[in-house]
Design a protein around this motif. Structure first.
Motif, PDB file in Angstrom:
ATOM      1  N   CYS A  97       0.814  -1.221   0.000  1.00 22.14           N
ATOM      2  CA  CYS A  97       0.000   0.000   0.000  1.00 22.14           C
ATOM      3  C   CYS A  97       0.845   1.269   0.000  1.00 22.14           C
ATOM      4  N   GLY A  98       2.147   1.131   0.225  1.00 20.14           N
ATOM      5  CA  GLY A  98       3.012   2.302   0.190  1.00 20.14           C
ATOM      6  C   GLY A  98       3.402   2.856   1.539  1.00 20.14           C
ATOM      7  N   ALA A  99       3.208   2.095   2.601  1.00 15.77           N
ATOM      8  CA  ALA A  99       3.655   2.545   3.923  1.00 15.77           C
ATOM      9  C   ALA A  99       5.177   2.649   3.953  1.00 15.77           C
ATOM     10  N   ASP A 100       5.680   3.388   4.932  1.00 10.61           N
ATOM     11  CA  ASP A 100       7.119   3.648   5.007  1.00 10.61           C
ATOM     12  C   ASP A 100       7.839   2.785   6.037  1.00 10.61           C
ATOM     13  N   ALA A 101       7.127   2.334   7.038  1.00 10.55           N
ATOM     14  CA  ALA A 101       7.739   1.513   8.095  1.00 10.55           C
ATOM     15  C   ALA A 101       6.627   0.788   8.837  1.00 10.55           C
ATOM     16  N   VAL A 102       7.010  -0.217   9.612  1.00 11.94           N
ATOM     17  CA  VAL A 102       6.065  -0.915  10.472  1.00 11.94           C
ATOM     18  C   VAL A 102       6.529  -0.788  11.909  1.00 11.94           C
ATOM     19  N   VAL A 103       5.587  -1.022  12.824  1.00 10.62           N
ATOM     20  CA  VAL A 103       5.863  -0.909  14.261  1.00 10.62           C
ATOM     21  C   VAL A 103       5.441  -2.211  14.923  1.00 10.62           C
ATOM     22  N   ALA A 104       6.348  -2.787  15.708  1.00  6.12           N
ATOM     23  CA  ALA A 104       6.068  -4.093  16.314  1.00  6.12           C
ATOM     24  C   ALA A 104       6.407  -4.095  17.791  1.00  6.12           C
ATOM     25  N   ALA A 105       5.417  -4.450  18.598  1.00 12.72           N
ATOM     26  CA  ALA A 105       5.612  -4.704  20.029  1.00 12.72           C
ATOM     27  C   ALA A 105       5.681  -6.211  20.246  1.00 12.72           C
ATOM     28  N   PRO A 106       6.105  -6.654  21.421  1.00  8.67           N
ATOM     29  CA  PRO A 106       6.134  -8.092  21.695  1.00  8.67           C
ATOM     30  C   PRO A 106       4.742  -8.720  21.599  1.00  8.67           C
ATOM     31  N   PRO A 107       4.667 -10.007  21.231  1.00  6.46           N
ATOM     32  CA  PRO A 107       3.382 -10.715  21.287  1.00  6.46           C
ATOM     33  C   PRO A 107       2.831 -10.626  22.713  1.00  6.46           C
ATOM     34  N   TYR A 108       1.513 -10.520  22.858  1.00  3.47           N
ATOM     35  CA  TYR A 108       0.950 -10.067  24.129  1.00  3.47           C
ATOM     36  C   TYR A 108       0.053 -11.064  24.859  1.00  3.47           C
ATOM     37  N   TYR A 109       0.113 -12.357  24.527  1.00  4.49           N
ATOM     38  CA  TYR A 109      -0.716 -13.308  25.275  1.00  4.49           C
ATOM     39  C   TYR A 109       0.155 -14.194  26.170  1.00  4.49           C
ATOM     40  N   PHE A 110       0.953 -15.048  25.575  1.00  6.99           N
ATOM     41  CA  PHE A 110       1.863 -15.880  26.373  1.00  6.99           C
ATOM     42  C   PHE A 110       3.037 -15.035  26.865  1.00  6.99           C
ATOM     43  N   SER A 111       3.422 -15.247  28.116  1.00  5.22           N
ATOM     44  CA  SER A 111       4.589 -14.557  28.651  1.00  5.22           C
ATOM     45  C   SER A 111       5.842 -15.054  27.926  1.00  5.22           C
ATOM     46  N   VAL A 112       6.770 -14.146  27.677  1.00  6.51           N
ATOM     47  CA  VAL A 112       7.956 -14.498  26.908  1.00  6.51           C
ATOM     48  C   VAL A 112       9.198 -14.044  27.663  1.00  6.51           C
ATOM     49  N   GLY A 113      10.243 -14.878  27.650  1.00  7.02           N
ATOM     50  CA  GLY A 113      11.503 -14.526  28.280  1.00  7.02           C
ATOM     51  C   GLY A 113      12.355 -13.664  27.373  1.00  7.02           C
ATOM     52  N   GLN A 114      13.369 -13.019  27.958  1.00  2.64           N
ATOM     53  CA  GLN A 114      14.206 -12.103  27.175  1.00  2.64           C
ATOM     54  C   GLN A 114      14.939 -12.796  26.017  1.00  2.64           C
ATOM     55  N   PRO A 115      15.517 -14.003  26.205  1.00  7.97           N
ATOM     56  CA  PRO A 115      16.158 -14.664  25.054  1.00  7.97           C
ATOM     57  C   PRO A 115      15.159 -14.991  23.941  1.00  7.97           C
ATOM     58  N   GLU A 116      13.943 -15.414  24.343  1.00  6.33           N
ATOM     59  CA  GLU A 116      12.908 -15.699  23.343  1.00  6.33           C
ATOM     60  C   GLU A 116      12.489 -14.435  22.621  1.00  6.33           C
ATOM     61  N   LEU A 117      12.402 -13.345  23.371  1.00  7.11           N
ATOM     62  CA  LEU A 117      12.012 -12.067  22.783  1.00  7.11           C
ATOM     63  C   LEU A 117      13.043 -11.607  21.756  1.00  7.11           C
ATOM     64  N   GLN A 118      14.310 -11.736  22.100  1.00 13.81           N
ATOM     65  CA  GLN A 118      15.369 -11.357  21.166  1.00 13.81           C
ATOM     66  C   GLN A 118      15.293 -12.173  19.878  1.00 13.81           C
ATOM     67  N   ASP A 119      15.151 -13.481  20.014  1.00 12.60           N
ATOM     68  CA  ASP A 119      15.089 -14.329  18.823  1.00 12.60           C
ATOM     69  C   ASP A 119      13.846 -14.039  17.992  1.00 12.60           C
ATOM     70  N   TYR A 120      12.730 -13.766  18.665  1.00 13.78           N
ATOM     71  CA  TYR A 120      11.491 -13.449  17.953  1.00 13.78           C
ATOM     72  C   TYR A 120      11.682 -12.216  17.064  1.00 13.78           C
ATOM     73  N   PHE A 121      12.236 -11.164  17.630  1.00 11.66           N
ATOM     74  CA  PHE A 121      12.386  -9.931  16.855  1.00 11.66           C
ATOM     75  C   PHE A 121      13.441 -10.076  15.753  1.00 11.66           C
ATOM     76  N   LEU A 122      14.502 -10.800  16.022  1.00  9.87           N
ATOM     77  CA  LEU A 122      15.493 -11.017  14.966  1.00  9.87           C
ATOM     78  C   LEU A 122      14.878 -11.778  13.792  1.00  9.87           C
ATOM     79  N   ASP A 123      14.064 -12.786  14.097  1.00  9.17           N
ATOM     80  CA  ASP A 123      13.363 -13.516  13.036  1.00  9.17           C
ATOM     81  C   ASP A 123      12.396 -12.605  12.300  1.00  9.17           C
ATOM     82  N   LEU A 124      11.670 -11.772  13.065  1.00  9.64           N
ATOM     83  CA  LEU A 124      10.695 -10.864  12.452  1.00  9.64           C
ATOM     84  C   LEU A 124      11.393  -9.848  11.557  1.00  9.64           C
ATOM     85  N   PHE A 125      12.484  -9.269  12.053  1.00  7.20           N
ATOM     86  CA  PHE A 125      13.214  -8.280  11.247  1.00  7.20           C
ATOM     87  C   PHE A 125      13.652  -8.877   9.913  1.00  7.20           C
ATOM     88  N   ASP A 126      14.085 -10.126   9.940  1.00  9.75           N
ATOM     89  CA  ASP A 126      14.552 -10.771   8.713  1.00  9.75           C
ATOM     90  C   ASP A 126      13.439 -10.900   7.669  1.00  9.75           C
TER      91      ASP A 126
END
Length: 301
Positions: A97-126
């Motif tokens: 649609c022509g957007a310039d960027a996206v914004v992502a917060a952590p998934p918000y249902y299951f609790s997530v640990g810091q190592p899992e959070l890091q891996d999640y965002f690295l995968d998402l960024f890719d």
């Protein structure tokens, strides 16, 4: 893209019904906000009730906003979801649609640990077709993005910046220090009560809900703070704090969004319908919103 700086209002999602966008209201709202000189628009965030919107409404909001803005300012699209696949899908649609960027917060249902959070965002960024603004919103996601995780994520070329809505200034200062090595990336503050302080200390702007209603006020405050004009910054900051009285009209945490939508409704800009499970303000609270507007409007010239 250039660093995302300035006032980027988190645009409310005007609704005609629970699963229907108020398109004329959205058009008026966008033009109202842009007339205030803002530096970008952020749709489908917390103030935009993004996680509560159906996917049909999310896509309609992205399409209509990008077409109307037509490149005048950057458009940032919230893709936060409990589903990784849906976040990727929405990001791809935003790119189409022509957007310039996206914004992502952590998934918000299951609790997530810091190592899992890091891996999640690295995968998402890719997987992202657009630059990503990382979004720290612990009150809604149940997790704070740790400073060590933020340091690692900043190394990824697809991370464009960071929006911190924790409200914790010690945390913000620790995060801000990391950005000295990444001049192409930006750090924005969420709570508008902290816009003046964060900008004076080197932050790059704010995602201020009240800029839906009074966009020029927030732009002027950002400019005054960036220029180091302390007397003007103090004066405008006091006005911003008065605007936040709109958020204290109701009794529940949803009052912030209700207050903004009620104010826009009182001004005749767009509908104040809220998504389930929330309800818009009724007559008595709406009168209190109008009283705040009646006091503030003459002071905005």
């Amino acid at each position: 893209m250039k660093p995302i700086c300035g006032i980027i209002p988190p645009v409310v999602t005007p609704l005609a019904a629970q699963d229907q966008l108020d398109e004329p209201g959205l058009e008026r709202l966008i033009e109202h906000i842009l007339a205030g000189g803002v530096h970008g628009l952020f749709i489908l965030g917390t103030t935009g009730e993004g996680p509560d919107c159906s996917y049909a409404v999310r896509r309609a909001m992205i399409d209509r906003t990008c077409r109307q803005v037509d490149g005048r300012v950057p458009v940032l699209v919230g893709i936060t979801d409990t589903s990784y696949a849906e976040s990727v899908s929405l990001a791809n649609y935003a790119a189409e649609c022509g957007a310039d960027a996206v914004v992502a917060a952590p998934p918000y249902y299951f609790s997530v640990g810091q190592p899992e959070l890091q891996d999640y965002f690295l995968d998402l960024f890719d997987k992202m077709p657009l630059p990503v603004m990382l979004y720290n919103m612990p009150s809604c996601t149940k997790v704070n993005i740790g400073i060590d995780v933020l340091r690692r994520l900043l190394e990824h070329p697809n991370m464009a910046g960071f929006k911190d809505s924790s409200g914790q200034m010690v945390y913000f200062h620790l995060a801000l220090r990391l950005f000295a090595d990444y001049p192409e990336k930006s750090i924005l503050v969420g709570p508008e009560e902290l816009l003046a302080e964060s900008t004076l200390m080197g932050g790059h702007g704010g995602v201020s809900g009240g800029a839906n209603v009074f966009p020029k006020l927030y732009v002027n405050l950002y400019n005054a703070a960036r220029e180091g004009n302390l007397s003007e910054t103090r004066r405008l900051h006091e006005l911003v704090i008065r605007v936040t009285d709109l958020y204290r009209v109701g009794r529940h945490t949803s009052s912030t969004i209700k207050g903004i939508k009620a104010a826009l409704g009182c001004l005749g800009i767009c509908s104040d319908i809220m998504l389930e499970p929330f309800r818009h303000f009724f007559a008595e609270d709406r009168k209190r919103v109008q009283a705040v507007l009646d006091e503030l409007l003459p002071r905005m010239t």
